[in-house]
Design an enzyme around this catalytic site. Structure first.
Site, PDB file in Angstrom:
ATOM      1  N   ASP A 175       0.860  -1.172   0.000  1.00 34.52           N
ATOM      2  CA  ASP A 175       0.000   0.000   0.000  1.00 34.52           C
ATOM      3  C   ASP A 175       0.906   1.235   0.000  1.00 34.52           C
ATOM      4  O   ASP A 175       2.103   1.143   0.294  1.00 34.52           O
ATOM      5  CB  ASP A 175      -0.883  -0.052   1.250  1.00 34.52           C
ATOM      6  CG  ASP A 175      -1.775   1.155   1.390  1.00 34.52           C
ATOM      7  OD1 ASP A 175      -2.255   1.663   0.357  1.00 34.52           O
ATOM      8  OD2 ASP A 175      -2.000   1.594   2.528  1.00 34.52           O
ATOM      9  N   GLU A 208      -0.348   5.085   0.840  1.00 33.34           N
ATOM     10  CA  GLU A 208      -0.649   6.071   1.872  1.00 33.34           C
ATOM     11  C   GLU A 208      -0.701   5.406   3.252  1.00 33.34           C
ATOM     12  O   GLU A 208      -1.336   4.374   3.434  1.00 33.34           O
ATOM     13  CB  GLU A 208      -1.977   6.759   1.573  1.00 33.34           C
ATOM     14  CG  GLU A 208      -1.915   7.637   0.340  1.00 33.34           C
ATOM     15  CD  GLU A 208      -3.256   8.292   0.061  1.00 33.34           C
ATOM     16  OE1 GLU A 208      -3.683   9.136   0.865  1.00 33.34           O
ATOM     17  OE2 GLU A 208      -3.881   7.944  -0.957  1.00 33.34           O
TER      18      GLU A 208
END
Length: 200
Positions: free
Chosen positions: A7, A9
């Site tokens: 991922d 953020e």
């Protein structure tokens, strides 16, 4: 052969919407996928708030231009790419992510795109594929790759659980409590060690 799927953020860069909430003073925009599991619902709510305040892509990009990767993120990615293929899989948008990818040394990124009117208003969004993180991991597995995945939010759980090894990174107490079977780490050093061990 392994591919590490990360991922973006909350793992490598600060949450864009949180930064924009602080910059704009619209505190309700701090709500993220850590709080709302339904991404479609979350994005439509965000766009309604932007419209209400007369804000568009330009204002968000101005905030993004000031965002730096999290301390140690660039070094973490550089080391990881020295021994593993790495794909960043994010529910963010190309129009948001490009300046941040430059600061991270241009790793491979799979994300989505925005629909923007001529006046700069964000009028919609186009998801690359449904459940993009899980779908990407399954597609990689279907062509012979083993995946290792890590993220911090509800929308990362699918790819984490579907991978040969999966880890939570700097996640919330609620997500960790709801998923006690997933190892959870707070530092890049711990995460790097876990990824290396999973490849043995």
């Amino acid at each position: 052969m392994y591919i590490t799927c990360l991922d973006v953020e909350g793992v490598l860069v600060p949450e864009i919407w949180v930064a924009f909430a602080e910059e704009s003073g619209i505190m309700e925009l701090k709500r993220t996928t850590r709080d709302e599991p339904d991404y479609d619902k979350l994005m439509r709510w965000r766009l309604d708030i932007l419209k209400e305040h007369g804000l568009g892509l330009k204002e968000i990009q101005e905030t993004i231009s000031k965002i730096e990767p999290l301390p140690g993120a660039k070094e973490f990615i550089d080391e990881l790419r020295s021994f593993s293929q790495v794909i960043l899989i994010s529910d963010t948008f190309t129009e948001f992510a490009e300046p941040l990818m430059k600061k991270l040394g241009y790793p491979t990124l799979f994300c989505n795109s925005l629909e923007v009117a001529d006046n700069g208003e964000i009028i919609g969004f186009k998801m690359r594929v449904e459940q993009s993180k899980l779908s990407t991991v399954k597609a990689l597995q279907s062509i012979g790759f083993d995946t290792i995945a890590s993220g911090d939010s509800y929308n990362d759980l699918g790819m984490i659980k579907a991978s040969k090894a999966g880890f939570l990174f700097r996640s919330t107490p609620a997500i960790k409590e709801e998923n006690p079977e997933i190892p959870a780490y707070e530092t890049y050093e711990e995460l790097m060690q876990a990824i290396r061990s999973a490849m043995v």
